[in-house]
Design an enzyme around this catalytic site. Structure first.
Site, mmCIF file in Angstrom:
data_model
loop_
_atom_site.group_PDB
_atom_site.id
_atom_site.type_symbol
_atom_site.label_atom_id
_atom_site.label_comp_id
_atom_site.label_asym_id
_atom_site.label_seq_id
_atom_site.Cartn_x
_atom_site.Cartn_y
_atom_site.Cartn_z
ATOM 1 N N ASN A 1 -37.257 21.273 -37.795
ATOM 2 C CA ASN A 1 -36.413 20.159 -37.380
ATOM 3 C C ASN A 1 -37.043 19.571 -36.120
ATOM 4 O O ASN A 1 -36.907 20.126 -35.026
ATOM 5 C CB ASN A 1 -34.998 20.704 -37.106
ATOM 6 C CG ASN A 1 -34.019 19.609 -36.719
ATOM 7 O OD1 ASN A 1 -34.417 18.457 -36.491
ATOM 8 N ND2 ASN A 1 -32.757 19.956 -36.618
ATOM 9 N N ARG B 1 -21.480 9.500 -27.486
ATOM 10 C CA ARG B 1 -21.434 8.239 -28.250
ATOM 11 C C ARG B 1 -19.997 7.758 -28.405
ATOM 12 O O ARG B 1 -19.087 8.557 -28.632
ATOM 13 C CB ARG B 1 -22.043 8.433 -29.641
ATOM 14 C CG ARG B 1 -23.524 8.663 -29.631
ATOM 15 C CD ARG B 1 -24.053 9.002 -31.004
ATOM 16 N NE ARG B 1 -24.897 10.185 -30.932
ATOM 17 C CZ ARG B 1 -25.167 10.991 -31.946
ATOM 18 N NH1 ARG B 1 -24.676 10.747 -33.137
ATOM 19 N NH2 ARG B 1 -25.925 12.044 -31.771
ATOM 20 N N HIS C 1 -25.572 13.851 -40.935
ATOM 21 C CA HIS C 1 -25.086 15.249 -41.021
ATOM 22 C C HIS C 1 -24.870 15.666 -42.474
ATOM 23 O O HIS C 1 -24.046 16.549 -42.755
ATOM 24 C CB HIS C 1 -23.721 15.432 -40.295
ATOM 25 C CG HIS C 1 -23.764 15.272 -38.815
ATOM 26 N ND1 HIS C 1 -22.736 14.676 -38.111
ATOM 27 C CD2 HIS C 1 -24.686 15.652 -37.900
ATOM 28 C CE1 HIS C 1 -23.027 14.675 -36.819
ATOM 29 N NE2 HIS C 1 -24.204 15.261 -36.662
#
Ligand code: AMP
Length: 410
Positions: free
Chosen positions: A10, A244, A183
């Site tokens: 990742n 966010r 996600h």
């Protein structure tokens, strides 16, 4: 012996997270994180899981992703898990944006790389880093299958009425503006694990998944297929997150330009990095916010209340989208650990058949578990997510030739 190990990578812009798994029994052999790649002092934390699990840390200049992956390969080799081992079957890469095209895990070739590159305008922060990770791994083991597992793939089943914004169709199509969702590996893993917890097949249940980490998103999953999700063109839309804003009137942006005199980049930074919980109260860690709330801090209380209010609105919206809900599943850092968040999110929703049992909710465990009272119409569950295991499972299913079975594996 046939190859059964999968390395999951990742890659972030300055980081590289990895796990090595053996897919015979789906055990983790090693995991780790390289941080501050490209900076003067990089840091590698490596944890072999075959021995006593003691981590090793090394610091030093880590010029680029290639240097980082080489350092990881060295650490793995010193545990007898080298990347040159014939037991390594494939490398699975998390790729954030797969657009509309990539609906499933995909074996990487030059045309796949070109398409991931083509998607950079809609994922400028993530796809370049993911690409770098892939190119680096390919250079290290050119003979090995490399598989891309896309964050957006699980959401490609969304119907057009959920995926499209109500803007001019031609403009939207020209710029590929639509709701992609993110996600996805977590929503896929958790919705299936929730079905299993209920003793059902995913095709028999409707689940609302609440992935509440530093980034946060909700999804409505009907019989194993995503029908709506809260993140959109980018991971900015939807729930209140650590930094966010989530949903807001798009005219706020015009206002900030015209009246606030702010530039596009300044607004981007404001909404992505300085909003959400951190913008509301200065902290984005839910533990700290709860500590402040318990001490009577009004600013933290308001931030918490705004976070919960938004979450509740999405539970209600997805209840309406699904019509019938079998379970609501909480996952990720906040969802798995913050009992007060779970309690507050469901409070007052008894009319929808939703309730939380105080004692069950207070239990701490790494296992999937129900926290609703026995008589509740809708199960409320805590289901730890495992994106690396999901990526490894999908990767292995593809190279093992059992991809068609992969949906049933997790
Ligand atoms: P993730 O992005 O899934 O790794 O989640 C990270 C977030 O989980 C952190 O920013 C914290 O807000 C939250 N978190 C982790 N542990 C706890 C805990 N014990 N209680 C409340 N929140 C937690």
């Amino acid at each position: 012996m046939s190859a059964t190990r999968v390395l999951v990578l990742n890659s972030g812009s300055s980081s590289l997270k990895y796990q090595l798994l053996d897919m015979r029994d789906r055990t983790r052999l090693a995991m780790g994180l390289v941080e501050r790649i490209g900076e003067r002092t990089g840091r590698l934390k490596h944890t072999p899981l075959t021995g006593d699990g003691t981590s090793r840390e090394t610091t030093g200049p880590m010029a680029d992703h290639e240097a980082a992956l080489k350092a990881v390969a060295q650490e793995l080799a010193s545990d007898g898990l080298g990347l040159d081992s014939p037991e390594l079957a494939a490398i699975g890469h998390r790729v954030v944006h797969g657009g509309k095209l990539f609906t499933r895990p995909t074996l990487i070739d030059d045309s796949v790389l070109a398409e991931i590159r083509r998607l950079i305008p809609v994922a400028p922060l993530h796809n370049p880093a993911n690409l770098t990770g892939i190119l680096t791994a390919r250079a290290l083991r050119p003979d090995l299958p490399q598989v891309a597992v896309f964050d957006t793939a699980f959401h490609t089943t969304m119907p057009e009425e959920a995926a499209r914004y109500a803007i001019d169709v031609r403009t939207a199509d020209e710029h590929r503006i639509r709701r992609y969702g993110f996600h996805g590996t977590s929503h896929a893993f958790v919705s299936r694990a929730t079905a299993r917890l209920l003793g059902k097949d995913p095709s028999e249940v409707n689940v609302i998944v609440l992935h509440l980490g530093n980034g946060a998103s909700a999804s409505a999953v009907r019989q194993g297929r995503c029908v709506d999700t809260s993140m959109g063109l980018t991971p900015l839309e939807g729930l209140v997150m650590g930094t966010r804003s989530g949903d807001l009137d798009p005219a706020v942006i015009f206002h900030l330009v015209r009246v606030g005199g702010m530039s596009t980049d300044e607004i981007d930074t404001l909404l992505n990095k300085k909003s959400g919980l951190v913008g509301l109260c200065g902290d984005n860690d839910m533990r700290e916010i709860r500590r402040r709330v318990d001490e009577g801090d009004e600013q933290a209380r308001l931030a918490f209340d705004i976070y919960i209010h938004r979450l509740k609105k999405y539970i209600g919206a997805y209840y309406a989208v699904l019509g019938r809900v079998d379970a609501v599943a909480f996952t990720a850092g906040v969802g798995e650990n913050a009992a007060p968040v779970r309690e507050a999110a469901v409070a007052g929703l008894e009319g929808l058949g939703l309730a939380v049992d105080g004692e069950l909710n207070a239990v701490r465990s790494d296992e999937p578990r129900l926290i609703s009272p026995g008589h509740a119409r809708v199960a409320v569950a805590v289901v730890p997510t495992d994106e690396e295991l999901e990526i490894a499972t999908q990767t292995y299913a593809l190279v093992d030739g059992s991809a068609d079975r992969s949906e049933g594996l997790t």
